[in-house]
Structures are given as C-alpha cells and as structure tokens.
Design an enzyme around this catalytic site. Structure first.
Site, mmCIF file in Angstrom:
data_model
loop_
_atom_site.group_PDB
_atom_site.id
_atom_site.type_symbol
_atom_site.label_atom_id
_atom_site.label_comp_id
_atom_site.label_asym_id
_atom_site.label_seq_id
_atom_site.Cartn_x
_atom_site.Cartn_y
_atom_site.Cartn_z
ATOM 1 N N GLY A 12 -36.868 1.503 18.540
ATOM 2 C CA GLY A 12 -35.913 1.590 19.371
ATOM 3 C C GLY A 12 -36.235 2.855 20.637
ATOM 4 O O GLY A 12 -36.792 3.686 19.973
ATOM 5 N N TYR A 127 -22.582 -9.738 24.050
ATOM 6 C CA TYR A 127 -23.078 -8.435 23.392
ATOM 7 C C TYR A 127 -21.935 -7.417 23.488
ATOM 8 O O TYR A 127 -21.822 -6.566 22.497
ATOM 9 C CB TYR A 127 -24.343 -7.871 24.290
ATOM 10 C CG TYR A 127 -24.635 -6.338 24.216
ATOM 11 C CD1 TYR A 127 -25.460 -6.002 23.125
ATOM 12 C CD2 TYR A 127 -24.416 -5.607 25.263
ATOM 13 C CE1 TYR A 127 -25.865 -4.864 23.060
ATOM 14 C CE2 TYR A 127 -24.635 -4.209 25.150
ATOM 15 C CZ TYR A 127 -25.487 -3.867 24.001
ATOM 16 O OH TYR A 127 -26.040 -2.567 23.951
HETATM 17 N N1 LIG Z 1 -30.685 0.039 26.083
HETATM 18 C C1 LIG Z 1 -29.372 0.263 26.927
HETATM 19 O O1 LIG Z 1 -29.781 0.372 28.072
HETATM 20 C C2 LIG Z 1 -28.202 0.605 26.224
HETATM 21 C C3 LIG Z 1 -27.292 0.564 26.930
HETATM 22 C C4 LIG Z 1 -26.119 1.064 26.247
HETATM 23 C C5 LIG Z 1 -25.982 1.224 25.072
HETATM 24 N N2 LIG Z 1 -27.141 1.089 24.145
HETATM 25 C C6 LIG Z 1 -27.015 1.381 22.735
HETATM 26 O O2 LIG Z 1 -27.842 2.232 22.479
HETATM 27 C C7 LIG Z 1 -28.508 2.055 20.870
HETATM 28 C C8 LIG Z 1 -29.902 2.133 20.995
HETATM 29 O O3 LIG Z 1 -30.538 1.485 22.142
HETATM 30 P P1 LIG Z 1 -32.041 1.491 22.231
HETATM 31 O O4 LIG Z 1 -32.093 1.184 23.798
HETATM 32 O O5 LIG Z 1 -32.529 2.623 21.804
HETATM 33 O O6 LIG Z 1 -32.297 -0.091 21.575
HETATM 34 P P2 LIG Z 1 -33.728 -0.739 21.911
HETATM 35 O O7 LIG Z 1 -34.756 0.217 22.462
HETATM 36 O O8 LIG Z 1 -33.465 -2.089 22.522
HETATM 37 O O9 LIG Z 1 -34.354 -1.085 20.232
HETATM 38 C C9 LIG Z 1 -33.296 -1.813 19.486
HETATM 39 C C10 LIG Z 1 -33.691 -1.476 18.142
HETATM 40 O O10 LIG Z 1 -33.004 -2.379 17.165
HETATM 41 C C11 LIG Z 1 -34.007 -2.870 16.182
HETATM 42 N N3 LIG Z 1 -33.184 -3.909 15.619
HETATM 43 C C12 LIG Z 1 -32.800 -5.259 16.449
HETATM 44 N N4 LIG Z 1 -32.531 -6.005 15.559
HETATM 45 C C13 LIG Z 1 -32.532 -5.556 14.054
HETATM 46 C C14 LIG Z 1 -31.985 -5.944 12.857
HETATM 47 N N5 LIG Z 1 -31.636 -7.067 12.563
HETATM 48 N N6 LIG Z 1 -32.406 -5.066 11.885
HETATM 49 C C15 LIG Z 1 -33.058 -3.779 12.068
HETATM 50 N N7 LIG Z 1 -33.390 -3.227 13.316
HETATM 51 C C16 LIG Z 1 -32.996 -4.104 14.359
HETATM 52 C C17 LIG Z 1 -35.126 -3.196 17.127
HETATM 53 O O11 LIG Z 1 -36.158 -3.473 15.962
HETATM 54 P P3 LIG Z 1 -37.489 -4.291 16.344
HETATM 55 O O12 LIG Z 1 -38.352 -3.193 17.084
HETATM 56 O O13 LIG Z 1 -37.924 -4.638 15.105
HETATM 57 O O14 LIG Z 1 -36.966 -5.467 17.130
HETATM 58 C C18 LIG Z 1 -35.257 -2.022 17.866
HETATM 59 O O15 LIG Z 1 -35.719 -0.857 17.193
HETATM 60 C C19 LIG Z 1 -27.890 0.732 20.491
HETATM 61 O O16 LIG Z 1 -26.898 1.002 19.907
HETATM 62 C C20 LIG Z 1 -27.450 0.067 22.028
HETATM 63 O O17 LIG Z 1 -26.667 -1.004 21.687
HETATM 64 C C21 LIG Z 1 -28.300 0.660 24.653
#
Ligand SMILES: NC(=O)c1ccc[n+]([C@@H]2O[C@H](COP(=O)([O-])OP(=O)(O)OC[C@H]3O[C@@H](n4cnc5c(N)ncnc54)[C@H](OP(=O)(O)O)[C@@H]3O)[C@@H](O)[C@H]2O)c1
Length: 301
Positions: A12, A127
């Site tokens: 991620g 979500y």
């Molecule tokens: N992205 C945003 O705009 C945003 C906004 C607000 C809050 N957040 C929060 O910030 C945090 C980090 O987000 P991010 O943007 O870094 O996330 P991201 O880039 O969307 O990546 C999500 C990660 O979670 C992994 N994942 C998904 N399902 C899984 C499972 N069942 N078991 C293990 N790993 C799993 C994915 O692995 P794979 O590569 O294998 O799919 C990926 O590495 C999260 O808690 C998210 O809710 C994000």
C-alpha cells in the site's frame, strides 16, 4: 535499543513509504505481506503479533476499495473492523503499542469546517462504516493505541489521484473533475515519516498519554476540491502545457458509494501533542510529481 516494529502491509501507499523511510529511523522493521498475514483471517493476524512480540505494530493494510465495499460488505468489515480488533487485543496482551489508520469518510461532511478528532461521526458509505467500527474496536481493546485518520492519500506509488490525473492528461482527452467535494490531500510519505518519527514516543508513552487515542493527519494549506487538486498537479507537472480542467459535480458523476462533500481534517491538536508542523499539501504534491517525473516508468496508475 532500536524500536522493533511489526507492520501489516507491504504494497500500500503508506506501507511502502514506511518501508522506504525506515532506514532513516532507529527502528528494526518487519513488514508482513498479504500472503504472510491476510487481514481476512483476523486470528492469524493476531497470532503474528504474539509470535513477533514487537514494541510497536503499524497496521497499514486495509480494505480501501470504497465503491466495491458497497457490495463486499462482509469482507470489508472483516478486514477493516474485525482484523484491527483482533490485532489490537493481541497488542494489548503483548504489551505492544499500536498505530492504526482510519479515514475522513467516517464523517458526513455536513459540518462545513475542518473536523476535530472528537466531532460526531456519521459515515455515508459502507467503507466508512467498517473503518469507524475498526476505530472503536482498536481503541476499546488497546489502551496504548493511536488511530490516525487521514484523507486523500497520494504518493508516487500505487493507485492514487495524482497518477490517475497524469495518465488521463497524457491521453489528451478533455478533462472534467468533481468540484463540489472539498478536502485536503495527504502525502503518504509525510504520514509515514510522522509515524516513524514518533515510534519511540509510542513505545515509551504510558497509558493515558495524549499520543494515544484519536488523531488527525492530513497535509495543511488551503482546502481544495478534486478539481483544484487536479489543477495543482497539472500546473506542477506540465506548466504552460497544463490542460484545461472542467468542473463537474458529484451528482453528475454517480458512484456506488456516497461520498461526503466536505471532509477536511483539523490537525491542530495532533500538531500540538506531537510538537510537529504538517506542511502544506501543495509542497508535498510538488515532491510527488518530481519523483514521478524522475522515474517515468512509475507514472502509469
Ligand atoms: N488511500 C486513501 O486515500 C485513504 C484515505 C483515507 C484513509 N486511508 C487509510 O489509510 C490507510 C493506508 O491506506 P493506503 O492508501 O496506504 O492503502 P492502499 O494503497 O489502498 O493499499 C491497501 C493495502 O492493503 C492491503 N490489503 C487489502 N486487503 C488485505 C487483506 N485482506 N490482507 C492483507 N492486506 C490487505 C493491500 O494489499 P494488496 O496489494 O495485496 O492488495 C494494500 O497493500 C488505510 O487504513 C486506509 O483506510 C486511505
């Protein structure tokens, strides 16, 4: 002694930045991939904490497919609520501190001013509901846990708005971007750097320390729309060749998940507790665009 960190997540945006920056901090990092710890299996994830006995756990993986969560609610809830709860219980048993991430989408947007950490929540989509449940489970189970809500996360890696906009602009099509959803972008690198810089504090702080509990982290600066964000990306990346960005509305761009029209996060309490200043998002975006331009193969989303 270095802080022993166990992180859930390797691919991620935030996880990649933690891995990339860890060498600059006094931490020994073990990062677990989905194959090593699938969050859809909460008890196995909890066992990983017991096996590794870290000082600090960073839960950087999550179910982040906002629209898909409307139809995959059971899986989203297992990953975003049950797994964080199980990991938090394991952290409490192992004496580890826990950093968990949540989202601006726990709010409904009706406040119309930056959200404080203790403002009332009211998620508009599945979500957001699962993330809110995860927040509660983590804070209930682990007294030395911090939940960091963030918003509009971007980086030079993974799928995100900066990369999508640059790809669309390269296609040369006329662009229209939603102009009535307001918020503030967050650099995954800045968020990861913040967490790593506070690792020692999380480990040494006793229960009740203001470092724990709910915090907000997003880049500072002006509150913008997705269209304003796109214009800033193009100005930085393309200068005089920046394409026109037309305005569209949420109503004209229907999606399965309802999104809040306003979700800027107030970060002042977090900045005061940790003695940090979070830089403006425009500065962070300049860096991300520069990184993408220095690695052109990384540009397509
Ligand atoms: N992205 C945003 O705009 C945003 C906004 C607000 C809050 N957040 C929060 O910030 C945090 C980090 O987000 P991010 O943007 O870094 O996330 P991201 O880039 O969307 O990546 C999500 C990660 O979670 C992994 N994942 C998904 N399902 C899984 C499972 N069942 N078991 C293990 N790993 C799993 C994915 O692995 P794979 O590569 O294998 O799919 C990926 O590495 C999260 O808690 C998210 O809710 C994000």
């Amino acid at each position: 002694m270095s802080v022993r960190v166990l992180m859930f997540g390797t691919t991620g945006q935030v996880a990649r930045e933690v891995i990339r920056q860890a060498t600059g901090h006094d931490v020994v990092l073990t990062a677990l991939s989905r194959a090593e710890a699938d969050l859809s299996d909460p008890e196995t994830c909890a066992r990983r904490v017991a096996e590794h006995r870290p000082d600090l756990v960073i839960l950087a993986a999550a179910y982040t497919a906002v629209d898909l969560a409307e139809t995959e609610g059971v899986m989203a809830r297992r990953v975003n609520a049950e797994a964080p709860g199980a990991i938090a219980r394991a952290c409490a048993s192992a004496g580890a501190a826990l950093v968990h991430f949540s989202t601006d989408f726990v709010f409904d947007g009706s406040k119309g001013a930056p959200y404080l950490a203790d403002d009332a929540t009211n998620p508009l989509n599945a979500y957001g509901e699962t993330k809110l449940e995860g927040e509660r489970k983590v804070l209930d189970a682990c007294p030395r846990a911090v939940v960091i809500r963030t918003s509009w996360v971007v980086s030079a890696h993974g799928k995100n708005f900066v990369k999508t906009m640059l790809r669309l602009a390269a296609g040369g099509q006329p662009l229209k971007v939603v102009d009535d959803q307001l918020g503030r972008p967050t650099s995954a690198a800045d968020l990861a750097g913040f967490v790593l810089s506070q690792a020692r504090r999380f480990v040494d702080a006793p229960c009740g320390d203001p470092a724990f509990g709910m915090h907000h982290f997003a880049n500072g600066g002006d509150i913008t729309s997705w269209r304003g964000f796109a214009q800033a990306i193009f100005a930085q990346a393309l200068g005089d060749r920046a394409p026109e960005v037309g305005a569209t509305t949420t109503a004209d761009w229907p999606s399965p998940a309802v999104r809040p029209l306003y979700s800027a996060l107030d970060t002042s309490a977090t900045e005061a507790v940790f003695g940090v200043r979070i830089r403006p998002w425009r500065e962070a975006v300049t860096e991300i665009v520069a990184e993408l331009q220095s690695q052109p193969e990384a540009t397509p989303a």
